[in-house]
Write an enzyme that holds these catalytic residues in place. Structure first.
Site, PDB file in Angstrom:
ATOM      1  N   SER A 236       0.759  -1.194   0.131  1.00 22.14           N
ATOM      2  CA  SER A 236      -0.040   0.096   0.021  1.00 22.14           C
ATOM      3  C   SER A 236       0.851   1.155  -0.021  1.00 22.14           C
ATOM      4  O   SER A 236       0.309   2.309  -0.204  1.00 22.14           O
ATOM      5  CB  SER A 236      -0.961   0.213   1.346  1.00 22.14           C
ATOM      6  OG  SER A 236      -2.002  -0.993   0.995  1.00 22.14           O
TER       7      SER A 236
ATOM      8  N   LYS B  24       0.084   3.638  -2.910  1.00 30.82           N
ATOM      9  CA  LYS B  24      -0.982   4.594  -2.843  1.00 30.82           C
ATOM     10  C   LYS B  24      -0.585   6.024  -2.603  1.00 30.82           C
ATOM     11  O   LYS B  24      -1.323   6.978  -2.863  1.00 30.82           O
ATOM     12  CB  LYS B  24      -1.759   4.334  -1.330  1.00 30.82           C
ATOM     13  CG  LYS B  24      -2.818   3.079  -1.677  1.00 30.82           C
ATOM     14  CD  LYS B  24      -3.778   2.947  -0.399  1.00 30.82           C
ATOM     15  CE  LYS B  24      -4.563   1.642  -0.565  1.00 30.82           C
ATOM     16  NZ  LYS B  24      -4.145   0.584  -0.455  1.00 30.82           N
TER      17      LYS B  24
ATOM     18  N   SER C  73      -5.969   2.955   4.610  1.00 27.56           N
ATOM     19  CA  SER C  73      -5.604   2.313   3.453  1.00 27.56           C
ATOM     20  C   SER C  73      -6.642   1.450   2.770  1.00 27.56           C
ATOM     21  O   SER C  73      -6.494   0.374   2.269  1.00 27.56           O
ATOM     22  CB  SER C  73      -4.431   1.395   3.909  1.00 27.56           C
ATOM     23  OG  SER C  73      -3.532   0.940   2.600  1.00 27.56           O
TER      24      SER C  73
END
Length: 448
Positions: free
Chosen positions: A128, A131, A183
């Protein structure tokens, strides 16, 4: 009677057709915003392009990454090519802590100086932490006040979620909170849709990575979920963090600890920042944590102490990753200012200069004795020696989402549309037939 009956039929058909058309238009106007993304204008930038084919491997020991780099040697400095060892000034007063991390970078955010690194260009699944690139790419392109209606594909995303519900309306601002704090993979998918679809978002992300000099990165989705070919590096993650922290909106989302997210029946529920560094490390200002089965734990951490901002990016480690980031940050603050950097985080300006120099080297010169220019090497000081080149001219682009919205219209609306077409066709057929009969009677009277 026959003529009156035909007249009444025509009037009834006309009335039904008008009623169906009005109903269809009204339903379309009401339904489209509730089942499709809004048309969101893109900020000026480079034209979008689809991502290139995925690499065959998800992990590469090659320090140079992709061939698209305009720099000679590893981006950020020659010493960053070393593998499986800690890269640090040999005269440093104190060595970096021995942390069980496959790859990391410790750097000064403001100067770009890399204080220490280990396998900085090793390409690994980012989880993640990817991101950060999603946010960095889409923040300047999406209106945070715009409304987005979640679709089933958003709600069905696997992994961590913020809790989007299909057919519920959210603002882009709320989606970014959902992207950073819990997340949310559902928020990542929704933001891709809001930007024009996953292909468009991935093309923009690859463009942004290239603009920043992140040539180790290849994206396959906006969430960071494991997929073949999705890779990044500790060096690239540090680039994303540095560029993101220059934006006030990025800093806001990355440093928020709690947020009230919209739920059912007008109520809200609290979402919390899953980056433990934010609550455990004094002076922490972000940025993003991650975990998948292939990536293991990943983390980008940033902190500020006494006016100095440092960033650390970790890839492939075990939990708790924040403790290893904290140890590296403590070391960085203890030696900052008294250590020779081993490399640099390049800037978009460095990349532009390198591309310009590379282009000049490939351009034939007029003079017979003119030596061709060499592509610049991004050394430890980040200087390339090439002339400054302005940014590309802005392109006014708008994401079109109407075709996708029409595809999601309910079946009964399509049935109404078909009925309208049939009725309209009958009306036209009746009109043409009556005109032909009238003309035939006129010709018969004329002959008689």
């Amino acid at each position: 009677m026959t003529r009156d009956f035909r007249t009444r039929c025509r009037r009834a058909t006309r009335t039904a057709a008008v009623a169906v058309l009005a109903t269809l238009i009204s339903l379309s106007v009401v339904t489209l915003p509730a089942t499709a993304q809004p048309v969101v204008p893109l900020a000026p930038g480079t034209p979008t392009a689809k991502p290139s084919a995925s690499p065959d491997a998800t992990e590469s020991p090659e320090p140079g990454g992709r061939e698209a780099s305009p720099f000679q040697g590893p981006v950020g400095g020659e010493s960053l090519a070393e593998l499986d060892k800690v890269i640090v000034d040999p005269d440093a007063a104190k060595e970096p802590p021995d942390v069980d991390v496959k790859s990391y970078v410790v750097a000064d955010i403001d100067t770009g100086e890399i204080l220490a690194a280990k396998n900085p260009h090793l390409r690994l699944p980012p989880a993640s932490t990817l991101k950060t690139l999603t946010a960095l790419t889409l923040l300047p392109r999406l209106d945070k006040r715009a409304r987005y209606t979640a679709v089933r594909a958003d709600a069905d995303m696997e992994g961590s979620k913020v809790g989007l519900e299909a057919d519920r309306i959210y603002t882009i601002d709320q989606l970014f909170y959902g992207l950073f704090l819990p997340s949310g993979n559902d928020a990542a998918n929704a933001l891709a849709n809001a930007s024009g679809g996953m292909d468009t978002a991935l093309g923009l992300m690859m463009d942004e990575a290239a603009r920043l000099g992140a040539y180790d990165t290849h994206v396959v989705n906006t969430s960071g979920l494991d997929e073949p070919g999705q890779v990044s590096s500790a060096y690239d993650l540090a680039l994303f963090a540095r560029a993101g922290l220059e934006r006030p909106d990025f800093r806001k989302y990355a440093s928020t600890l709690r947020y009230d997210f919209p739920g059912r029946n007008g109520k809200t529920f609290q979402i919390q920042n899953l980056n433990d560094l934010m609550t455990e490390y004094p002076g922490a200002i972000g940025v993003k944590n991650g975990y998948t089965t292939k990536a293991h734990h990943t983390l980008i951490g940033a902190a500020e102490r006494q006016g100095r901002r440092l960033v650390v990016s970790l890839m492939r480690t075990d939990s708790p990753s924040w403790e290893k980031a904290a140890d590296l940050l403590d070391w960085g603050y203890s030696v900052a200012g008294d250590i020779t950097p081993v490399g640099t985080l390049v800037t978009a300006k460095d990349v532009t200069q390198a591309v310009e120099a590379q282009t000049a080297a490939l351009t034939p010169t007029a003079g017979p004795n003119t030596a061709p220019a060499e592509a610049p090497t991004a050394g430890a000081d980040g200087a390339t020696g090439a002339p400054t080149v302005g940014a590309a001219p802005p392109v006014d682009t708008t994401v079109a989402v109407l075709p996708r919205a029409l595809q999601r219209l309910p079946l009964w609306i399509w049935a109404a549309l078909v009925l309208f077409i049939v009725l309209a066709s009958m009306r036209v057929y009746g009109y043409v037939r009556s005109r032909r009969q009238s003309d035939a009677r006129t010709r018969a009277v004329a002959r008689g």
